[in-house]
Motif scaffolding. Structure first.
Motif, PDB file in Angstrom:
ATOM      1  N   ARG A 459     -10.124  70.516  50.916  1.00 53.35           N
ATOM      2  CA  ARG A 459     -10.733  69.265  51.375  1.00 53.35           C
ATOM      3  C   ARG A 459     -10.749  68.215  50.272  1.00 53.35           C
ATOM      4  O   ARG A 459     -10.439  67.040  50.506  1.00 53.35           O
ATOM      5  CB  ARG A 459     -12.161  69.528  51.870  1.00 53.35           C
ATOM      6  CG  ARG A 459     -12.900  68.281  52.289  1.00 53.35           C
ATOM      7  CD  ARG A 459     -14.215  68.613  52.974  1.00 53.35           C
ATOM      8  NE  ARG A 459     -13.995  69.371  54.196  1.00 53.35           N
ATOM      9  CZ  ARG A 459     -14.982  69.748  55.022  1.00 53.35           C
ATOM     10  NH1 ARG A 459     -16.228  69.455  54.720  1.00 53.35           N
ATOM     11  NH2 ARG A 459     -14.704  70.428  56.106  1.00 53.35           N
ATOM     12  N   PHE A 460     -11.083  68.602  49.051  1.00 53.87           N
ATOM     13  CA  PHE A 460     -11.135  67.636  47.955  1.00 53.87           C
ATOM     14  C   PHE A 460      -9.729  67.195  47.542  1.00 53.87           C
ATOM     15  O   PHE A 460      -9.533  66.060  47.115  1.00 53.87           O
ATOM     16  CB  PHE A 460     -11.884  68.242  46.764  1.00 53.87           C
ATOM     17  CG  PHE A 460     -13.370  68.304  46.967  1.00 53.87           C
ATOM     18  CD1 PHE A 460     -14.180  67.246  46.588  1.00 53.87           C
ATOM     19  CD2 PHE A 460     -13.955  69.409  47.560  1.00 53.87           C
ATOM     20  CE1 PHE A 460     -15.554  67.285  46.785  1.00 53.87           C
ATOM     21  CE2 PHE A 460     -15.330  69.465  47.768  1.00 53.87           C
ATOM     22  CZ  PHE A 460     -16.126  68.404  47.373  1.00 53.87           C
ATOM     23  N   GLY A 461      -8.746  68.095  47.658  1.00 55.80           N
ATOM     24  CA  GLY A 461      -7.372  67.673  47.422  1.00 55.80           C
ATOM     25  C   GLY A 461      -6.919  66.631  48.426  1.00 55.80           C
ATOM     26  O   GLY A 461      -6.237  65.655  48.072  1.00 55.80           O
ATOM     27  N   ASN A 462      -7.321  66.807  49.691  1.00 53.82           N
ATOM     28  CA  ASN A 462      -6.990  65.826  50.725  1.00 53.82           C
ATOM     29  C   ASN A 462      -7.680  64.492  50.473  1.00 53.82           C
ATOM     30  O   ASN A 462      -7.109  63.420  50.738  1.00 53.82           O
ATOM     31  CB  ASN A 462      -7.380  66.385  52.098  1.00 53.82           C
ATOM     32  CG  ASN A 462      -6.991  65.482  53.237  1.00 53.82           C
ATOM     33  OD1 ASN A 462      -7.849  64.813  53.832  1.00 53.82           O
ATOM     34  ND2 ASN A 462      -5.711  65.436  53.563  1.00 53.82           N
ATOM     35  N   ILE A 463      -8.896  64.533  49.935  1.00 61.93           N
ATOM     36  CA  ILE A 463      -9.618  63.296  49.607  1.00 61.93           C
ATOM     37  C   ILE A 463      -8.878  62.523  48.514  1.00 61.93           C
ATOM     38  O   ILE A 463      -8.791  61.289  48.552  1.00 61.93           O
ATOM     39  CB  ILE A 463     -11.067  63.625  49.178  1.00 61.93           C
ATOM     40  CG1 ILE A 463     -11.869  64.110  50.393  1.00 61.93           C
ATOM     41  CG2 ILE A 463     -11.736  62.411  48.542  1.00 61.93           C
ATOM     42  CD1 ILE A 463     -13.262  64.579  50.050  1.00 61.93           C
ATOM     43  N   VAL A 464      -8.320  63.230  47.530  1.00 63.07           N
ATOM     44  CA  VAL A 464      -7.539  62.570  46.479  1.00 63.07           C
ATOM     45  C   VAL A 464      -6.326  61.869  47.086  1.00 63.07           C
ATOM     46  O   VAL A 464      -5.991  60.735  46.720  1.00 63.07           O
ATOM     47  CB  VAL A 464      -7.110  63.587  45.409  1.00 63.07           C
ATOM     48  CG1 VAL A 464      -6.152  62.945  44.406  1.00 63.07           C
ATOM     49  CG2 VAL A 464      -8.329  64.143  44.682  1.00 63.07           C
ATOM     50  N   VAL A 465      -5.651  62.523  48.031  1.00 62.17           N
ATOM     51  CA  VAL A 465      -4.490  61.925  48.688  1.00 62.17           C
ATOM     52  C   VAL A 465      -4.866  60.649  49.416  1.00 62.17           C
ATOM     53  O   VAL A 465      -4.239  59.592  49.248  1.00 62.17           O
ATOM     54  CB  VAL A 465      -3.845  62.937  49.662  1.00 62.17           C
ATOM     55  CG1 VAL A 465      -2.721  62.275  50.455  1.00 62.17           C
ATOM     56  CG2 VAL A 465      -3.303  64.140  48.906  1.00 62.17           C
ATOM     57  N   TRP A 466      -5.917  60.711  50.238  1.00 62.21           N
ATOM     58  CA  TRP A 466      -6.332  59.522  50.988  1.00 62.21           C
ATOM     59  C   TRP A 466      -6.817  58.412  50.064  1.00 62.21           C
ATOM     60  O   TRP A 466      -6.557  57.221  50.313  1.00 62.21           O
ATOM     61  CB  TRP A 466      -7.438  59.894  51.978  1.00 62.21           C
ATOM     62  CG  TRP A 466      -6.945  60.508  53.247  1.00 62.21           C
ATOM     63  CD1 TRP A 466      -7.118  61.788  53.665  1.00 62.21           C
ATOM     64  CD2 TRP A 466      -6.196  59.851  54.275  1.00 62.21           C
ATOM     65  NE1 TRP A 466      -6.526  61.984  54.881  1.00 62.21           N
ATOM     66  CE2 TRP A 466      -5.952  60.809  55.278  1.00 62.21           C
ATOM     67  CE3 TRP A 466      -5.706  58.563  54.440  1.00 62.21           C
ATOM     68  CZ2 TRP A 466      -5.240  60.502  56.451  1.00 62.21           C
ATOM     69  CZ3 TRP A 466      -4.998  58.261  55.595  1.00 62.21           C
ATOM     70  CH2 TRP A 466      -4.769  59.216  56.582  1.00 62.21           C
ATOM     71  N   SER A 467      -7.499  58.764  48.983  1.00 60.33           N
ATOM     72  CA  SER A 467      -7.996  57.743  48.049  1.00 60.33           C
ATOM     73  C   SER A 467      -6.835  57.009  47.387  1.00 60.33           C
ATOM     74  O   SER A 467      -6.870  55.779  47.224  1.00 60.33           O
ATOM     75  CB  SER A 467      -8.881  58.395  46.982  1.00 60.33           C
ATOM     76  OG  SER A 467     -10.006  59.021  47.568  1.00 60.33           O
ATOM     77  N   SER A 468      -5.795  57.748  47.010  1.00 60.85           N
ATOM     78  CA  SER A 468      -4.639  57.095  46.389  1.00 60.85           C
ATOM     79  C   SER A 468      -3.942  56.154  47.355  1.00 60.85           C
ATOM     80  O   SER A 468      -3.460  55.085  46.962  1.00 60.85           O
ATOM     81  CB  SER A 468      -3.658  58.157  45.882  1.00 60.85           C
ATOM     82  OG  SER A 468      -3.093  58.881  46.962  1.00 60.85           O
ATOM     83  N   LEU A 469      -3.892  56.517  48.630  1.00 59.57           N
ATOM     84  CA  LEU A 469      -3.258  55.654  49.628  1.00 59.57           C
ATOM     85  C   LEU A 469      -4.079  54.399  49.882  1.00 59.57           C
ATOM     86  O   LEU A 469      -3.536  53.295  50.033  1.00 59.57           O
ATOM     87  CB  LEU A 469      -3.062  56.422  50.940  1.00 59.57           C
ATOM     88  CG  LEU A 469      -2.071  57.590  50.912  1.00 59.57           C
ATOM     89  CD1 LEU A 469      -2.092  58.336  52.243  1.00 59.57           C
ATOM     90  CD2 LEU A 469      -0.674  57.089  50.611  1.00 59.57           C
ATOM     91  N   MET A 470      -5.387  54.540  49.942  1.00 57.04           N
ATOM     92  CA  MET A 470      -6.251  53.411  50.289  1.00 57.04           C
ATOM     93  C   MET A 470      -6.387  52.410  49.148  1.00 57.04           C
ATOM     94  O   MET A 470      -6.474  51.196  49.392  1.00 57.04           O
ATOM     95  CB  MET A 470      -7.631  53.919  50.697  1.00 57.04           C
ATOM     96  CG  MET A 470      -7.644  54.691  51.997  1.00 57.04           C
ATOM     97  SD  MET A 470      -9.321  55.257  52.411  1.00 57.04           S
ATOM     98  CE  MET A 470      -9.015  56.127  53.944  1.00 57.04           C
ATOM     99  N   LEU A 471      -6.413  52.887  47.906  1.00 53.90           N
ATOM    100  CA  LEU A 471      -6.687  52.004  46.770  1.00 53.90           C
ATOM    101  C   LEU A 471      -5.442  51.609  45.993  1.00 53.90           C
ATOM    102  O   LEU A 471      -5.395  50.520  45.411  1.00 53.90           O
ATOM    103  CB  LEU A 471      -7.686  52.685  45.821  1.00 53.90           C
ATOM    104  CG  LEU A 471      -9.055  53.025  46.423  1.00 53.90           C
ATOM    105  CD1 LEU A 471      -9.925  53.732  45.399  1.00 53.90           C
ATOM    106  CD2 LEU A 471      -9.752  51.769  46.936  1.00 53.90           C
ATOM    107  N   GLY A 472      -4.435  52.473  45.965  1.00 56.34           N
ATOM    108  CA  GLY A 472      -3.242  52.170  45.178  1.00 56.34           C
ATOM    109  C   GLY A 472      -2.446  51.001  45.716  1.00 56.34           C
ATOM    110  O   GLY A 472      -2.012  50.119  44.947  1.00 56.34           O
ATOM    111  N   GLN A 473      -2.253  50.925  47.014  1.00 57.99           N
ATOM    112  CA  GLN A 473      -1.457  49.858  47.609  1.00 57.99           C
ATOM    113  C   GLN A 473      -2.096  48.476  47.443  1.00 57.99           C
ATOM    114  O   GLN A 473      -1.413  47.534  47.017  1.00 57.99           O
ATOM    115  CB  GLN A 473      -1.193  50.162  49.082  1.00 57.99           C
ATOM    116  CG  GLN A 473      -0.331  51.388  49.297  1.00 57.99           C
ATOM    117  CD  GLN A 473      -0.211  51.764  50.754  1.00 57.99           C
ATOM    118  OE1 GLN A 473      -0.693  51.073  51.650  1.00 57.99           O
ATOM    119  NE2 GLN A 473       0.437  52.889  51.022  1.00 57.99           N
ATOM    120  N   PRO A 474      -3.381  48.277  47.789  1.00 59.60           N
ATOM    121  CA  PRO A 474      -3.958  46.934  47.589  1.00 59.60           C
ATOM    122  C   PRO A 474      -3.998  46.514  46.126  1.00 59.60           C
ATOM    123  O   PRO A 474      -3.842  45.330  45.818  1.00 59.60           O
ATOM    124  CB  PRO A 474      -5.375  47.059  48.180  1.00 59.60           C
ATOM    125  CG  PRO A 474      -5.665  48.506  48.219  1.00 59.60           C
ATOM    126  CD  PRO A 474      -4.349  49.184  48.451  1.00 59.60           C
TER     127      PRO A 474
END
Length: 500
Positions: A459-474
């Motif tokens: 679950r925490f690995g998946n949170i890292v993935v989603w966080s990188s997608l949400m914050l890295g692009q903007p």
């Protein structure tokens, strides 16, 4: 059996007996308690939110979260309308797409898109020359490499020399098409090279002799009782299928290469899997999704993303960490929403639309990337055409050539980082390395996500993935917009281009 082993077995047996005995005592106690006149209503149980409870039905909380997100999204939408008014203007879409706000009416982006046919035809002609041995292998590969390199360089040179004639959308479309052509032609050249090598090898000649001997054997099969009729029938079916398939160099013609250029794949094959018919209802649904989804993305860009990006310019330029972070989080929501819509629009709607029209049967365009527990899994599942190309034409050949898996993986990320930078810097005519470094940063981020997965669970690995997608692009968008304004308009215009 040693004494230590025997002792260990006795200890384990004693523990098992004690556990079993404890369970029996608890069951007996519970049975006796039920017979008491105080009508007991308690028994050993864990709270539902405890992991040990085994409870998994949180559908109501999922509905609550969906409603909460919907209410927050509606509030942000109303805030946007109140602050900026109605900004959606279809006329501006036409101006941006046609480039009428720039240039002298020559439409160089359309000319470059039409010119993309030339390197395709050149590649086919070289392959034909190699197949009939008019062109030597060394000279042919040099011609292929030069053709592919020139293909990549043409947008870089033309967009910078004729910069005033390109709109942002036109330049982006050109770079996207030429990038796809680069990957497709690479695959086309490499697959035909494999076919030439197989034809020239001893194994290929041996296969031909086996087929000849099979024909001779089949003529005398009536006198050979050791081979069954079922075996002969199976061999005949395999031979029939073999003759139906396209073989090298019969694939070297215009229809074949242009089918591959239009097909929703980057990996060339001589015989693609084909569907038998076009499903009309399925096709109409995909067409409707493409039209509606494209309009939704354009509306979100005009109404939400452009104002948010402009408002982030001044805080980001002044290095105001608090305000810049607030603008980053504000931009993250519409950007992520557009990215999700774009994913569905491109990888499901558009690719299925093209595949249906071309009877292309392999529709494995994506896997369940949203469940990825680490960055490696995400990159292997969210874009299957690119992943298949990278594994087939980069990773496996490098490993077979003697390079380590880590080195091969880094090369794959390097090529991917180059094209990410290519698709951003050239249309913007702002040659920075933010996209390149962002892609190369996936390597340490992958290590972090795997550590989180191993240390704290999937679950925490998946949170890292989603966080990188949400914050890295903007963050990347804000950086490129700031550099674009500085490069093309100067620092004195920051206030002007930072206002909506």
């Amino acid at each position: 059996m040693t004494s230590e082993t025997a002792d260990e077995i006795r200890v384990r047996y004693r523990r098992a007996q004690s556990v079993t005995r404890a369970e029996e005592i608890q069951e007996e106690e519970a049975r006796v308690r039920k017979q008491q006149p105080d009508k007991p209503c308690h028994r050993p149980r864990d709270s539902l939110f405890s992991w040990s409870s085994g409870f998994t039905n949180f559908a109501g909380l999922v509905n609550w979260g969906f409603l909460l997100l919907s209410m927050g999204g509606i509030r942000l939408l109303l805030e946007n309308f109140i602050k900026y008014g109605w900004r959606v203007d279809p006329e501006q879409w036409i101006i941006v797409f046609t480039g009428r706000q720039e240039g002298d009416g020559e439409y160089p982006s359309i000319i470059l898109l039409m010119y993309s046919v030339v390197p395709i035809v050149l590649c086919l002609l070289v392959e034909k020359g190699l197949a009939v041995e008019i062109i030597g292998n060394k000279l042919g590969m040099i011609a292929h490499i030069a053709n592919i390199i020139v293909l990549v360089m043409i947008p870089m040179v033309t967009i910078n020399v004729k910069s005033a004639g390109f709109s942002l959308i036109g330049a982006t479309a050109v770079c996207m098409v030429y990038s796809v052509l680069f990957l497709k032609l690479w695959s086309y050249v490499q697959v035909n090279l494999w076919c030439r090598q197989a034809r020239a090898s001893h194994n290929f000649q041996q296969m031909r002799r086996q087929r000849i001997s099979f024909h001779t054997f089949r003529e005398h099969a009536s006198v050979d009782d050791s081979v069954s009729n079922g075996h002969l029938r199976r061999e005949e079916e395999e031979e029939s299928i073999h003759h139906k398939l396209v073989h090298y160099p019969d694939n070297l013609h215009m229809q074949d290469i242009f089918y591959f250029m239009l097909a929703p794949t980057l990996c060339y094959e001589l015989n693609f899997p084909r569907s038998e018919r076009i499903r009309k209802r399925f096709l109409m649904r995909r067409m409707l999704e493409v039209v509606v989804g494209f309009q939704v993305i354009l509306c979100l860009f005009q109404q939400w993303i452009i104002p948010s990006v402009k408002n982030s310019l001044i805080p980001f330029s002044n290095m105001d960490v608090a305000k810049a972070t607030e603008r980053l989080l504000k931009l993250a929501i519409p950007n992520h929403l557009v990215w999700l819509i774009f994913f569905y629009l491109m990888f499901h709607s558009f690719f299925n639309l093209v595949g249906e029209l071309l009877h292309f049967a392999d529709r494995n365009f994506y896997l369940d990337w949203w469940n990825a527990n680490n960055i490696d899994t995400f990159w292997r599942t969210w874009n299957m055409p690119v992943h298949k190309w990278a594994v087939r034409h980069l990773y496996i050949p490098l490993v077979e050539a003697g390079y380590g898996k880590t080195a091969a993986g880094i090369v794959v990320f390097f090529i991917s980082a180059f094209f990410h930078e290519y698709l951003v810097s050239i249309p913007l005519r702002t040659f920075k390395t933010w996209a390149f470094m962002g892609m190369m940063a996936q390597v340490p981020l992958s290590i972090l996500s795997r550590y989180m997965e191993k240390k704290w669970g999937p679950r925490f690995g998946n949170i890292v993935v989603w966080s990188s997608l949400m914050l890295g692009q903007p963050l990347c968008i804000m950086m490129y917009y700031h550099d674009y304004v500085i490069t093309h308009f100067g620092e004195e215009l920051l206030d002007r281009y930072g206002q909506v």
